[in-house]
Design an enzyme around this catalytic site. Structure first.
Site, PDB file in Angstrom:
ATOM      1  N   ASN A   9       0.854  -1.191   0.000  1.00  0.00           N
ATOM      2  CA  ASN A   9       0.000   0.000   0.000  1.00  0.00           C
ATOM      3  C   ASN A   9       0.886   1.237   0.000  1.00  0.00           C
ATOM      4  OD1 ASN A   9      -1.914   1.960   0.352  1.00  0.00           O
ATOM      5  ND2 ASN A   9      -2.324   1.490   2.505  1.00  0.00           N
ATOM      6  N   LYS A  11       0.021   4.263  -0.413  1.00  0.00           N
ATOM      7  CA  LYS A  11      -0.663   5.476   0.074  1.00  0.00           C
ATOM      8  C   LYS A  11      -0.406   6.633  -0.904  1.00  0.00           C
ATOM      9  CE  LYS A  11       0.101   3.634   4.624  1.00  0.00           C
ATOM     10  NZ  LYS A  11      -0.110   3.783   6.039  1.00  0.00           N
ATOM     11  N   HIS A  95      -9.746   1.355   4.542  1.00  0.00           N
ATOM     12  CA  HIS A  95      -8.472   1.512   5.272  1.00  0.00           C
ATOM     13  C   HIS A  95      -8.713   2.464   6.443  1.00  0.00           C
ATOM     14  CE1 HIS A  95      -4.345   2.609   6.211  1.00  0.00           C
ATOM     15  NE2 HIS A  95      -3.973   1.511   5.568  1.00  0.00           N
ATOM     16  N   GLU A  97      -7.100   4.834   7.579  1.00  0.00           N
ATOM     17  CA  GLU A  97      -6.854   6.250   7.270  1.00  0.00           C
ATOM     18  C   GLU A  97      -8.068   6.864   6.587  1.00  0.00           C
ATOM     19  OE1 GLU A  97      -3.112   5.728   5.237  1.00  0.00           O
ATOM     20  OE2 GLU A  97      -2.195   5.145   7.134  1.00  0.00           O
ATOM     21  N   GLU A 167      -5.771  -4.842  10.658  1.00  0.00           N
ATOM     22  CA  GLU A 167      -4.737  -3.847  10.915  1.00  0.00           C
ATOM     23  C   GLU A 167      -5.057  -3.074  12.189  1.00  0.00           C
ATOM     24  OE1 GLU A 167      -2.685  -2.725   7.003  1.00  0.00           O
ATOM     25  OE2 GLU A 167      -4.430  -1.443   7.151  1.00  0.00           O
ATOM     26  N   GLY A 173       2.096   2.373  10.681  1.00  0.00           N
ATOM     27  CA  GLY A 173       3.053   3.465  10.504  1.00  0.00           C
ATOM     28  C   GLY A 173       3.723   3.907  11.786  1.00  0.00           C
ATOM     29  N   SER A 213       3.092  -2.070  10.503  1.00  0.00           N
ATOM     30  CA  SER A 213       4.539  -2.102  10.705  1.00  0.00           C
ATOM     31  C   SER A 213       5.179  -3.456  10.364  1.00  0.00           C
ATOM     32  CB  SER A 213       4.889  -1.654  12.126  1.00  0.00           C
ATOM     33  OG  SER A 213       4.431  -0.329  12.341  1.00  0.00           O
TER      34      SER A 213
HETATM   35  C1  PEP Z   1      -0.961   0.204   5.877  1.00  0.00           C
HETATM   36  O1  PEP Z   1      -0.834   1.233   5.228  1.00  0.00           O
HETATM   37  O2  PEP Z   1      -1.974  -0.486   5.712  1.00  0.00           O
HETATM   38  C2  PEP Z   1       0.100  -0.180   6.815  1.00  0.00           C
HETATM   39  C3  PEP Z   1      -0.030  -1.306   7.475  1.00  0.00           C
HETATM   40  O3  PEP Z   1       1.162   0.681   6.947  1.00  0.00           O
HETATM   41  P1  PEP Z   1       2.589   0.354   7.685  1.00  0.00           P
HETATM   42  O4  PEP Z   1       3.072  -0.957   7.119  1.00  0.00           O
HETATM   43  O5  PEP Z   1       3.470   1.501   7.300  1.00  0.00           O
HETATM   44  O6  PEP Z   1       2.328   0.243   9.139  1.00  0.00           O
END
Ligand code: PEP
Length: 253
Positions: A9, A11, A95, A97, A167, A173, A213
């Site tokens: 992803n 973003k 997601h 976000e 998640e 992040g 992460s």
């Molecule tokens: C994500 O964007 O879904 C995500 C898990 O980001 P990160 O791996 O940076 O934590």
């Protein structure tokens, strides 16, 4: 046996040149599609070009979002019909976000999941709890209700094809990942919810990713867990070599 699925992803990152150069570096090096689904989710602006670039390779392209209507007065939105038309295969839906910053709700997530199937797109449906909910011990209740609402009105056949990305929001992040054991327990709970809502077969067929992460150094731990079938990766998926390492460590180790 469920096939692993690793999705990058990106973003709102990369220019067109950076995006195409990533694909050129990676497309001849990824593991075969028969072994793992390797998916890149670029910004919407680059979808059409990247779909062309990955033709005849083992890479696939996913949108990061879409609207649930196929057309109309929705300035700035992305049509599921247009995604299908250009050859996009997957779409991330809900997601955290988007839920947090763009007012997506369980209802809009459900509408988008239904629309994805209408346009032959495989939804990657994101669910996860906030830090506060996690600390209060509400993870299963929150995640269970997000899954039930996202899948309302789907057929068992559709659920078998869908992807869920679990998640925990506090792990996205932040560099703080869940432990593999704790993530596996939540993913196992998600399977129980799907079994109750649909069937045991649907629960056994659906693929569930962990996200938060994930990096080349820890992906193997997650992928070794029985209820985790893949990863949705943000930060560590932006560099070509790191993405290849994620595939290698996650699926070839
Ligand atoms: C994500 O964007 O879904 C995500 C898990 O980001 P990160 O791996 O940076 O934590």
């Amino acid at each position: 046996m469920r096939k692993p699925i690793i999705a990058a992803n990106w973003k709102m990152n990369k220019t067109l040149l950076e995006a195409t150069s990533f694909i050129e570096q990676v497309k001849g090096e990824v593991l075969p599609k028969s072994k793992v689904d390797s998916v890149v989710c670029p910004p919407a602006l680059f979808l059409a070009q990247l779909v062309e670039l990955v033709k005849n390779s083992d890479l696939e392209i996913s949108a990061q979002n879409m609207h649930f209507e196929e057309s109309g007065a929705f300035t700035g939105e992305i049509s599921p019909k247009a995604l299908e038309d250009i050859g996009v295969k997957y779409v991330i839906i809900g997601h955290s976000e988007r839920r947090e910053m763009f007012n997506e709700t369980d209802e809009t997530v459900n509408k988008k999941v239904l629309a994805a199937f209408n346009y032959h797109l495989t939804p990657i449906v994101c669910v996860g709890e906030t830090l506060q909910q996690y600390e209060k011990g509400e993870t299963k209740r929150i995640v269970g209700s997000q899954v039930k609402m996202a899948f309302a009105g789907l057929t068992e056949q559709q659920v078998k094809q869908a992807i869920i990305a679990y998640e925990p929001i506090w792990a996205i992040g932040t560099g703080k990942s869940s432990t593999a054991k704790a993530a596996n327990e939540v993913c196992g709970y998600i399977r129980r919810v799907v079994a109750e809502q649909f069937s045991k077969e649907a629960a056994e067929s659906i693929r569930i990713q962990y996200g938060g992460s994930v990096k080349p150094e820890n992906i193997k731990e997650f992928m070794s867990e029985p209820n985790i079938d893949g990863a949705l990766v943000g930060g560590a998926s932006l560099e070509a070599q790191s993405f290849l390492q994620l595939l290698e460590a996650g699926c070839n180790g």
